[in-house]
Write a protein that holds these residues in place. Structure first.
Motif, short mmCIF file in Angstrom:
data_model
loop_
_atom_site.label_atom_id
_atom_site.label_comp_id
_atom_site.label_asym_id
_atom_site.label_seq_id
_atom_site.Cartn_x
_atom_site.Cartn_y
_atom_site.Cartn_z
N LEU A 362 -43.80 31.90 106.50
CA LEU A 362 -43.25 30.74 105.81
C LEU A 362 -41.74 30.87 105.62
N ILE A 363 -41.28 32.08 105.26
CA ILE A 363 -39.84 32.31 105.13
C ILE A 363 -39.14 32.09 106.46
N PHE A 365 -40.11 30.17 109.04
CA PHE A 365 -40.07 28.76 109.40
C PHE A 365 -39.00 28.01 108.61
N LEU A 366 -38.82 28.39 107.33
CA LEU A 366 -37.79 27.74 106.51
C LEU A 366 -36.39 28.08 107.00
N ALA A 367 -36.26 29.24 107.65
CA ALA A 367 -34.94 29.68 108.12
C ALA A 367 -34.52 29.00 109.43
N SER A 373 -30.07 23.73 102.18
CA SER A 373 -31.08 23.04 101.37
C SER A 373 -32.39 23.81 101.29
N THR A 374 -32.60 24.71 102.23
CA THR A 374 -33.83 25.51 102.22
C THR A 374 -33.66 26.83 101.48
N ASN A 375 -32.46 27.12 100.98
CA ASN A 375 -32.22 28.41 100.34
C ASN A 375 -33.12 28.67 99.15
N ALA A 377 -35.95 27.27 98.45
CA ALA A 377 -37.35 27.41 98.88
C ALA A 377 -37.60 28.82 99.38
N MET A 378 -36.66 29.38 100.14
CA MET A 378 -36.80 30.75 100.62
C MET A 378 -36.79 31.73 99.45
N PHE A 381 -40.19 31.73 97.86
CA PHE A 381 -41.18 32.49 98.64
C PHE A 381 -40.92 33.99 98.54
N LYS A 446 -35.27 34.45 109.75
CA LYS A 446 -36.17 34.41 110.91
C LYS A 446 -36.76 35.79 111.25
#
Length: 504
Positions: A362-363, A365-367, A373-375, A377-378, A381, A446
Motif C-alpha cells: 500500500l505504501i 502504490f501511494l508513492a 498529497s499522498t504524504n 496517507a503514507m 500507513f 516504492k
C-alpha cells in the motif's frame, strides 16, 4: 523422569494471572535485566533519526547546494557499525554467559557499552572513523544485552509467563526507540554539536542503572544447576517464587531436563547448533529475525523520520511522526503480551507477516504518483505498519527464538539468533539508503514493492516451519523436536497419546 511429568502438570495449572501473583519477583527481575534491550532500540533509532539532525549532517558530512548532506556511504557505515558489533556480541554470549553466568555477562556489557558511548560522545567534528569505532564497540555490548535478556527471561520465568517476559524484550527495544525519537525531537533543532552529542550521552544512564542493581539480581537457576550449585539454585527459586513452592520438584525438573538433553549429546559447543535435531531449532531461531527484515522493518521504521523529511515534511512534523510511530509500537507490544497466550505464537507471527506485506504494498502504490498529497496517507500507513509489526512478528520473534532453543544450548542459540538479526540489520542498513536516497536509486516509498514481495515469500516459509510453542515446557519441546513433529501440528500434538502408541 517423574519430576518432569509432575512439574509439567504443575506449570500447566498456572494462568498468566496466577503465575504473576506467585512469580511477580521473577517477572520484575526479568524486566530489570531487559533494560539493556532498551539500549539496542535506542541505538538503532538514533542511527536513522540522527540523520535528520542538520548539525550532524553538517559536522560529519558536506554542504551540497547549500544543504548539509551525509553521503550514503557514511550513512550505511554508521548504521551498520552497531549491527557488526552486535553480531560478535551475540556470538560471544554463549562463552561469556556459560562461563560467568547471566549476571556476569550483563556486567561485562555495561562496561563495554560505557566505553563505546564515551567514544561517540567525544568524537571531534569530521572524525568520522572515531564515531564509527564507538558505534562498533557499543554495538558489541548491545548484541550481548539482547541475547542475555532473552536467555534470562526464558530461564527465570514459569511457563505461563515465559512468552510475556521474553516478548517484553521487544517492548524494551521499542521503549528505547520511543525515548530516542523523543530525545532527537528535543535536541535536533539545536545548531551546535550537542544536538547529536546529548542523544549519545543519555545512553550512559542505563549501564549505570544495571550495574547498581546487578549485585541484588538473582542468577539463572538453570545456570546454577548446570554448574553443580544446587543449593544456590533452590535459594534463587525460593526467592523468585516464594517459600511455598516445592523447591525440590523444580530443581529436579531442571536436572532431569538437562539429563534428557545430555543423552542426545554430551557436548554443548557451537557446532552442536548445526547437528541433528538442533539444526532445525537453530534455523527457526534465526529465521524469525530474517523474516523481520524481509518484512521491511528497517525501511518503514528505522528510516521513518528521515523518509518523512525526504517526502517533504518540515523537520518539526518529521520528528513528531517519528515519536508517533514508536508510541503506536508500545501499544502493539502491550497487546501482544495480552494476547499471545490466548492466540498462540504461530498465529500472531504468521498473520503479522501477512499484515506487514500488505502495508508495504500500500505504501508503494501511494508513492507511485510522486505527489505531496499522498504524504500524509503514507505516514498513516507507517503508523499502521508499526502497530501490525509490534503486535505480531516484533515481540513474537523474541519469544519464539528463546523458546525453540534447548536448555543445553540456549545461550548459544539465542546468541546466534542475535548474530543473524544483526547481520540482516546490517545488510538492510547498507542497502536501503541507496534505494531511498534522492542522490541514488531515489525509489522512496516504492521500496515497499520490494519488501512487500519478500514479505509474501516469508509468509509462506513461516506457515510451513514456525512451530507453536505455547503451553509447552522445555522438556516437552525437546521430545517434540526429537520426534520431528511438523510445525503445523505442534499445537495439537498429544505427547501422552504418542507415548502410549510407542509402548505398544
Amino acid at each position: 523422569m517423574l519430576a518432569l511429568a509432575e512439574a509439567a502438570a504443575h506449570e500447566h495449572s498456572y494462568t498468566p494471572l496466577t503465575a504473576i501473583r506467585t512469580y511477580w519477583r521473577a517477572f520484575a527481575w526479568c524486566q530489570f535485566i531487559s533494560i539493556g534491550a532498551l539500549l539496542w532500540g535506542y541505538d538503532a533509532q538514533v542511527g536513522g533519526g540522527i540523520l535528520s539532525v542538520p548539525s550532524f549532517r553538517r559536522d560529519f558530512g558536506s554542504i551540497i547546494d547549500g544543504q548539509p548532506v551525509l553521503s550514503a556511504a557514511w550513512q550505511s557505515g554508521f548504521n551498520s557499525a552497531s549491527s557488526i558489533g552486535g553480531m560478535f556480541g551475540g556470538l560471544s554470549l554463549g562463552f561469556v554467559a556459560d562461563r560467568f553466568g547471566r549476571r556476569g555477562a550483563v556486567a561485562l556489557c555495561c562496561v563495554i557499552s560505557t566505553i563505546g558511548i564515551f567514544l561517540q560522545f567525544f568524537t571531534p567534528v569530521q572524525a568520522n572513523p572515531m564515531l564509527l569505532v564507538g558505534k562498533l564497540v557499543n554495538g558489541f555490548a548491545l548484541g550481548m544485552y539482547v541475547s542475555c535478556a532473552s536467555s534470562y527471561c526464558s530461564e527465570v520465568s514459569p511457563l505461563a509467563l515465559r512468552g510475556i517476559s521474553t516478548g517484553a524484550v521487544n517492548l524494551w527495544i521499542v521503549l528505547g526507540q520511543f525515548l530516542s525519537n523523543g530525545v532527537i525531537e528535543g535536541t535536533g533543532t539545536r545548531t551546535d554539536k550537542y544536538a547529536y552529542r546529548l542523544p549519545f550521552a543519555i545512553q550512559w544512564i542505563f549501564p549505570a542503572i544495571l550495574l547498581a542493581g546487578l549485585p541484588f539480581a538473582p542468577e539463572s537457576p538453570w545456570w546454577l544447576v548446570r554448574k553443580g550449585k544446587v543449593e544456590q539454585a533452590k535459594a534463587v527459586i525460593a526467592r523468585l517464587a516464594g517459600p511455598t513452592l516445592d523447591l525440590d520438584l523444580h530443581v529436579n525438573q531442571i536436572k532431569e531436563t538437562i539429563e534428557l538433553e545430555q543423552r542426545e549429546a554430551a557436548t554443548s559447543s557451537y557446532w552442536d547448533l548445526f547437528r541433528g535435531v538442533n539444526l532445525r531449532r537453530t534455523i527457526v531461531a534465526s529465521m524469525v529475525f530474517v523474516l523481520q527484515q524481509v518484512a521491511g522493518v528497517v525501511f518503514v521504521l528505522g528510516f521513518s523520520t528521515y523518509f518523512f523529511e525526504l517526502a517533504g515534511f518540515a523537520d518539526e512534523n518529521a520528528f513528531r511522526l517519528g515519536v508517533g510511530v514508536t508510541a503506536i509500537g508500545i501499544v502493539g507490544n502491550i497487546l501482544a503480551g495480552l494476547t499471545m497466550n490466548r492466540f498462540g505464537r504461530r498465529f500472531l507471527f504468521n498473520w503479522g507477516m501477512v499484515g506487514c506485506a500488505v502495508v508495504n504494498f500500500l505504501i508503494a502504490f501511494l508513492a507511485i504518483p510522486g505527489k505531496t498529497s499522498t504524504n500524509w496517507a503514507m505516514a498513516i500507513f507507517t503508523l499502521i505498519y508499526n502497530f501490525v509489526y509490534q503486535i505480531g512478528i516484533g515481540p513474537l520473534g523474541y519469544v519464539i527464538f528463546a523458546e525453540v532453543s534447548s536448555a543445553r544450548l540456549r545461550s548459544k542459540t539465542v546468541g546466534f539468533g542475535i548474530l543473524v538479526n544483526s547481520l540482516c540489520g546490517m545488510i538492510a542498513n547498507i542497502v536501503i539508503p541507496y534505494l531511498v536516497n534522492p542522490d541514488e536509486a531515489n525509489l522512496g516509498g516504492k521500496v515497499g514493492f520490494i519488501f512487500g514481495g519478500l514479505g509474501a515469500i516469508g509468509t509462506i516459509w513461516a506457515w510451513f516451519f514456525i512451530p507453536e510453542t505455547k503451553n509447552r515446557t522445555v522438556d516437552e519441546l525437546d521430545v517434540m523436536f526429537e520426534r520431528h513433529v511438523s510445525a503445523r501440528h505442534f499445537s495439537d500434538y498429544l505427547l501422552e497419546t504418542a507415548d502410549h502408541r510407542e509402548k505398544h
